[in-house]
Design an enzyme around this catalytic site. Structure first.
Site, mmCIF file in Angstrom:
data_model
loop_
_atom_site.group_PDB
_atom_site.id
_atom_site.type_symbol
_atom_site.label_atom_id
_atom_site.label_comp_id
_atom_site.label_asym_id
_atom_site.label_seq_id
_atom_site.Cartn_x
_atom_site.Cartn_y
_atom_site.Cartn_z
ATOM 1 N N PRO A 2 0.843 -1.168 0.000
ATOM 2 C CA PRO A 2 0.000 0.000 0.000
ATOM 3 C C PRO A 2 0.890 1.233 0.000
ATOM 4 C CG PRO A 2 -0.486 -1.444 1.865
ATOM 5 C CD PRO A 2 0.739 -1.931 1.247
ATOM 6 N N GLU A 3 0.611 2.143 -0.901
ATOM 7 C CA GLU A 3 1.331 3.403 -0.950
ATOM 8 C C GLU A 3 0.382 4.482 -0.438
ATOM 9 O OE1 GLU A 3 3.451 3.812 -4.717
ATOM 10 O OE2 GLU A 3 3.274 1.661 -5.047
ATOM 11 N N LYS A 61 3.179 6.701 4.163
ATOM 12 C CA LYS A 61 2.534 5.391 4.285
ATOM 13 C C LYS A 61 2.318 4.992 5.743
ATOM 14 C CE LYS A 61 5.383 4.212 0.290
ATOM 15 N NZ LYS A 61 6.484 3.352 -0.196
ATOM 16 N N ARG A 123 2.226 -11.148 5.005
ATOM 17 C CA ARG A 123 3.686 -11.310 5.018
ATOM 18 C C ARG A 123 4.357 -10.816 6.298
ATOM 19 N NH1 ARG A 123 5.997 -9.228 -0.573
ATOM 20 N NH2 ARG A 123 7.840 -10.309 0.159
ATOM 21 N N ARG A 289 13.615 -5.063 -7.502
ATOM 22 C CA ARG A 289 12.210 -5.092 -7.865
ATOM 23 C C ARG A 289 12.111 -4.692 -9.317
ATOM 24 N NH1 ARG A 289 10.384 -0.403 -3.836
ATOM 25 N NH2 ARG A 289 9.863 -2.089 -2.453
#
Length: 308
Positions: A2-3, A61, A123, A289
């Site tokens: 989530p940003e 965030k 996670r 990434r």
DNA sequence: AGCGAGCCCTGCGCGC
DNA sequence: TGCGCGCAGGGCTCGC
């Protein structure tokens, strides 16, 4: 994961439910979700039980709920970071714990009655903590949601985000120009500007036609400002559409997905034509990434800025 | 300073 | 069907 837009959707959904509510009980199902809490789970529970929540605040965030004990100004907050897969869900008091629920709260709201808040995190890169509130350095409101000029100690090093009215654009551009790094790295540096993650970095760079590996020192001031404008535009648009959901991983407090994934022009678009020029979007490995960009629209430019 | 690597974790989709 | 691999919206710390 989530940003800023996704965290803001969560904050916005949480605000009416938590403001003025009292925490009746806290249940820590998985202590790993307290890795940012300085102390054992019992301490976390004890400091929250019976506390009243003042509202929901966000910077970048990070999300936090200032708490107060009868009458005093808030000195502490319940801090939450969603990491890659965190969710905060508002649920009926008797609802069963969803899979991967790590922490549960039972709240009593003077108007809405009893209600449950579940922190779900696949996670466990996210976490919750009770943390001390410190005065902000510039004296302005610490984040979005409450006019309270105090910030959790573990969020103090996080820069203001570009949608924050107190975001200092000139200072940001100055610091950016002084950096010896590349532009995507800088956009992801939460101590320089917060709230931007991998999706919106790629989207803003695409919109501004800047290559992710462009050295910051070679980015002219007008182009840097234009890029910042694109960052704001993409964050606001994503927010309007409820955030970006690819699967059930990101949802709002009611479990609903956002729609911005349909508007993505670069992120995850490798192999599809650039919406501007038709060249296929490519994906390259960067910072462990993916970086997604148009090889025609976004080229590294060797143009020096006029600063000496 | 800045950067890469490693770490914290689970689950999904893919190719074989 | 099953398994291994690569992939995932983040961030902190360490050593060079």
């Amino acid at each position: 994961m989530p940003e800023l837009p996704e965290v803001e959707v969560v904050r916005n959904g949480l605000q009416p439910a938590v403001t003025g509510a009292t925490i009746e009980s806290v249940e820590v199902l998985d202590e790993r979700s307290l890795k940012r809490h300085d102390g054992p789970a019992e301490d976390f529970v004890e400091r929250l039980t019976g506390a009243q929540l003042r509202g929901a605040v966000r910077r970048g965030k990070f999300l936090w709920l200032p708490i107060e004990r009868v009458g005093d100004a808030p000195a502490e907050a319940l801090v939450a970071h969603l990491g890659m897969s965190g969710q905060v869900l508002l649920r009926e008091p008797q609802a069963e714990a969803a899979p991967l629920t790590r922490i549960r709260f039972a709240l009593a709201h003077p108007v809405h009655g009893p209600l449950r808040v579940d922190f779900v995190d696949q996670r466990i890169f996210g976490s919750m903590a009770v943390d001390a509130l410190l005065p902000t350095r510039d004296g302005a409101a610490a984040g979005f949601g409450l006019p309270l000029a105090s910030i959790p100690s573990q969020v103090a090093h996080i820069a203001r985000d570009p949608l924050d009215p107190a975001f200092d654009e000139r200072a940001f551009l100055r610091r950016l120009a002084a950096k010896r790094t590349t532009i995507k790295r800088a956009l992801l540096d939460q101590t320089l500007v917060s709230g931007i993650g991998n999706i919106y970095a790629d989207e803003a760079l695409w919109a501004a036609r800047v290559h992710y590996d462009q050295p910051t020192e070679s980015l002219s001031r007008p182009r840097a400002r234009a890029l910042l404008d694109e960052v704001r535009i993409v964050l606001r648009r994503a927010l309007d559409e409820g955030g970006t959901s690819f699967d059930a991983q990101y949802v709002n407090v009611n479990g609903a997905s956002g729609y911005f994934s349909r508007s993505l022009r670069a992120y995850g678009q490798q192999g599809t034509p650039c919406a501007r020029c038709g060249r296929l979007i490519v994906r390259e490995q960067f910072m462990n990434r993916g970086s997604h960009f148009c090889p025609r629209c976004q080229r590294i430019r060797r143009v020096r800025s006029s600063t000496a």
